[in-house]
Each structure stands twice: as C-alpha cells, then as structure tokens.
Design an enzyme around this catalytic site. Sequence first.
Site, short mmCIF file in Angstrom:
data_model
loop_
_atom_site.label_atom_id
_atom_site.label_comp_id
_atom_site.label_asym_id
_atom_site.label_seq_id
_atom_site.Cartn_x
_atom_site.Cartn_y
_atom_site.Cartn_z
N ALA A 151 0.75 -1.24 0.08
CA ALA A 151 -0.09 -0.21 -0.12
C ALA A 151 0.86 1.05 -0.06
CB ALA A 151 -0.89 -0.04 1.19
N LYS A 152 0.44 2.31 -0.44
CA LYS A 152 0.94 3.68 -0.13
C LYS A 152 -0.13 4.68 -0.08
CE LYS A 152 5.46 4.77 -0.25
NZ LYS A 152 6.54 3.98 0.43
#
Length: 430
Positions: free
Chosen positions: A120-121
């Site tokens: 994720a980011k």
Amino acid sequence: MSSDLSSEPPRAQAAANEPETALETARRQLARAGSQLEITDDVLERLNHPAKVTEVTVPVERDDGSVDVFTGYRAQHDSVRGPYKGGLRFHPDVTRDECVGLSMWMTWKCAVMDLPFGGAKGGVVVDPKSLSEDERERLTRRFTQEIRDVIGPTRDIPAPDMGTDSQAMAWIMDAYSMQQGETIPGVVTGKPPAVGGSYGREEAPGRSVAIITRETCEYYDSPLEDTTVAVQGFGSVGANAARQLEEWGATVVAISDVNGAIYEPDGIDVASIPAHNEEPEAVTGNADDVMPNEELLELDVDVLVPAAVGNVITEANADDIQADLVVEGANGPTTFAADAILAERGIPVVPDILANAGGVTVSYFEWLQDINRRAWSPEEVNAELEAEMVTAWNAVRSEVESRDVSWRDGAYIVALSRISEAHEARGLWP
Ligand code: NAD
C-alpha cells in the site's frame, strides 16, 4: 505471456521506453518479471491494478482560523499474503498514480522478504513545511479519520515516508485508537518506542543496505576489508549504511548531501559527520572541497550506493558509471534504460526492493511486538534483521544463479512467484 518486454531489452528499446512515472515503471517491471515466470495472464492482470484506491478530502483549520482543504489518497495494491503495508507521505507532488506505483513496489518488497503483508502507499498533497506543528497534527488526525475504514492492524498498516515522521505515526495511532475505544498500537509502525515503536526501526533500511552489500561483495570475492564505497545521500539510509559498512571494515571514500559530495581516497571518518536528521547538509557544510553529486556517481570505486533520491542513474550517465557493483539504497535510483545499459556493461545492480527492505522488515517486527505487547531488545531486533536479510538475499541469489538473470530480475522472480502461488491457492472469490 502478455508482455512486450524481452528479458534483456536492447538499449534503443529501453531508451525509447524511459519511464515517466512510478506507475509506469512498476508496470514495466511487472511485465518483465512476469515474462520470465510460469504465471497466468489472469494473475498478472490482477497485479497490474490496485485492489482499491481511496481518495479523501481533508479540511484543516489553519492557525488564523481559516480552513484549507487538502486531497489525500490511500492506494491498496494486493493483500493476497496479508494486510496492506506501506508509507504515508506529505508532499506537494503526491498523486493517485504515484501512490499506486509505489504500492506495487511495496507488494514486491514485502514478498521478496517473505513478510505476511501486501503493498500500500498513501499521502496528502501538501507541503508539510507550509504547516505549523499544530496544523500538521490537525491534518494528520483528520486524514486518519477519513481513511479509518480502510486501515487497521489486520487491514492496512501505514508507516512514515517523505514528510511524515514518528510523531505523525503517534498521532495516527492516537486518532485511530480514540475512535475505536481502545489502544491499538498495531495500526501504524514507525512510532516512538514509548507507544510501541521498535528499537532499530530508524537505522534498519541503512543497516539492510550494509548487510546486502556485505553479502554481495563476498559473493563476488571482494570482502569488505578490501572494498571502497561511495554513498550518495547522507540521510537515514545513506548515513546508517555508510557507518555500518565502515564498522565492518569497508573504506567509505565519498559521501554527499543535496549540495554536493566530499571525496577522500584514503577513507572518510563517517561516524564523525552528522547525518541529515542530526544536522542537515553537514557533509558539505564543513568541507573545503566539494564535488558535484554527479561526479560521485562516476567515481572509480568498488561499490556505489545511491541512497538519496530516485532516477539518478539514467541513460545519460550509465555509460560513465565506473563502480563494479551498484547497491540501491534509495527507492528507484536507476531508471529502466540505465538498468539495461549497466547490464550490458556487466555491472550488477542489487535492487531497492531487496537492499533497503530492512525498513519494512523492522516495521513487521514492530507490528509483532505491538500485537504481542512485548518489546524486543535492540540486540534481538538486529539479530532477527540479519537473519531475514540473509535469507532473502540467498533466495534471490539462488534465482540469479539458476536462471542466469540480473539481481533485479532475481528479486522480482522471488517476489512474484510467492504472490502468484498465493493467488493460485486462494483462487478468485466468488
Ligand atoms: P533523508 O531525508 O533522511 O536523507 C536524504 C539525503 O539525501 C540527505 O543527505 C539529502 O541532503 C540528500 N539529498 C536530497 N536530495 C538530493 C539530491 N537531489 N541529490 C543528492 N542528494 C540529495 O532520506 P532517507 O530517509 O535516507 O531516504 C533516502 C531514500 O531512501 C529515498 O529514496 C527513500 O524513499 C528511500 N528509503 C527510505 C527509507 C526510510 O525508512 N528512511 C526506507 C526505504 C527507502
């Protein structure tokens, strides 16, 4: 295989395909690795897209009473092996696509380390330097509230990134915990130790760069005692890598900050120079002779560690790199075109997703400590990190040897094989 990239792209093709965004690079790397593996087009196509991208509006009251509205994102790429994991950045250049590209890299990084996480980011489009401390706190808390439904200790665990720090993680933990009605330290990593942060988290990415450099030098029969090293960037990653390598016997001959580099052929006492967080730009601040950063990259050293920013080794300078080995400390320091040129010139490049993965690995240790409500000693953290890094390096080396591929391809093959196997085992629901 649905890929138009051959296993070793010729120079012209690579140059024409010079990536423009993190998402394009991530997709090219996926196609390239996929073309070398028995992996179904269905799984490849699923990995080409994020599972979910959350876009939120974050209103913040400024200190003068006015209200500004910011845009925030959380891109969640793939969770087949476990909860999403990745940083949150506060930066004016944050975009949806950048978050997606970086979330893909996190998926590969967690898989190459065999951590039970997906990628994720996220981030907020804001210049954090334009905010007071109070405004930064209000922004962090409101952003946490806006993404609260998609994060959590078994769902998605953010961490610090550009423009965020351990204090911001403590605010996220507090904001999340207050709404849940109980203290939940495992919702973020990179916290201060007082609220469940792990010892050694700050040093971990640099330490892993040093471990991977040591292993790779030994592999090429160049023990650290006989090795010269140039490190671009003297921040969290670069300074910790340089100091550890020097402690293990290497001669660090060049280091740099954003204003330039210093070069001492007999070796620099790197322990005596403050890192970026201790005193910004201290490398050049007290130096008489400063060389441009570009020249550091072209020094005739055994090992070059670009540990500052992305896209510094490009088609324009790849022919001038004289190091025998490149170990990527920063994320994405070598462009796709430069990678092909270095491969053609026989200069091995050990990729970021392996070399700097100590950061997410100690984040995993922090998450374990939070869930178990038991802190590890610095010695335990470092011993576990050493073991995990050497295990991952061995898995990649095995692919490099058996398939006769580059270190980057070897790392992607390890990661993608694990992810693909998990997708095949779980199948598609419903
Ligand atoms: P940092 O801010 O602590 O230090 C960056 C260093 O690079 C400073 O010395 C700065 O002066 C220098 N610098 C900045 N811009 C430069 C430029 N254009 N040219 C040359 N030098 C420049 O940053 P960091 O946390 O060490 O991160 C460095 C890189 O490593 C980034 O690509 C980051 O994404 C990556 N990384 C960081 C972590 C982490 O946990 N800190 C983990 C994995 C990867």
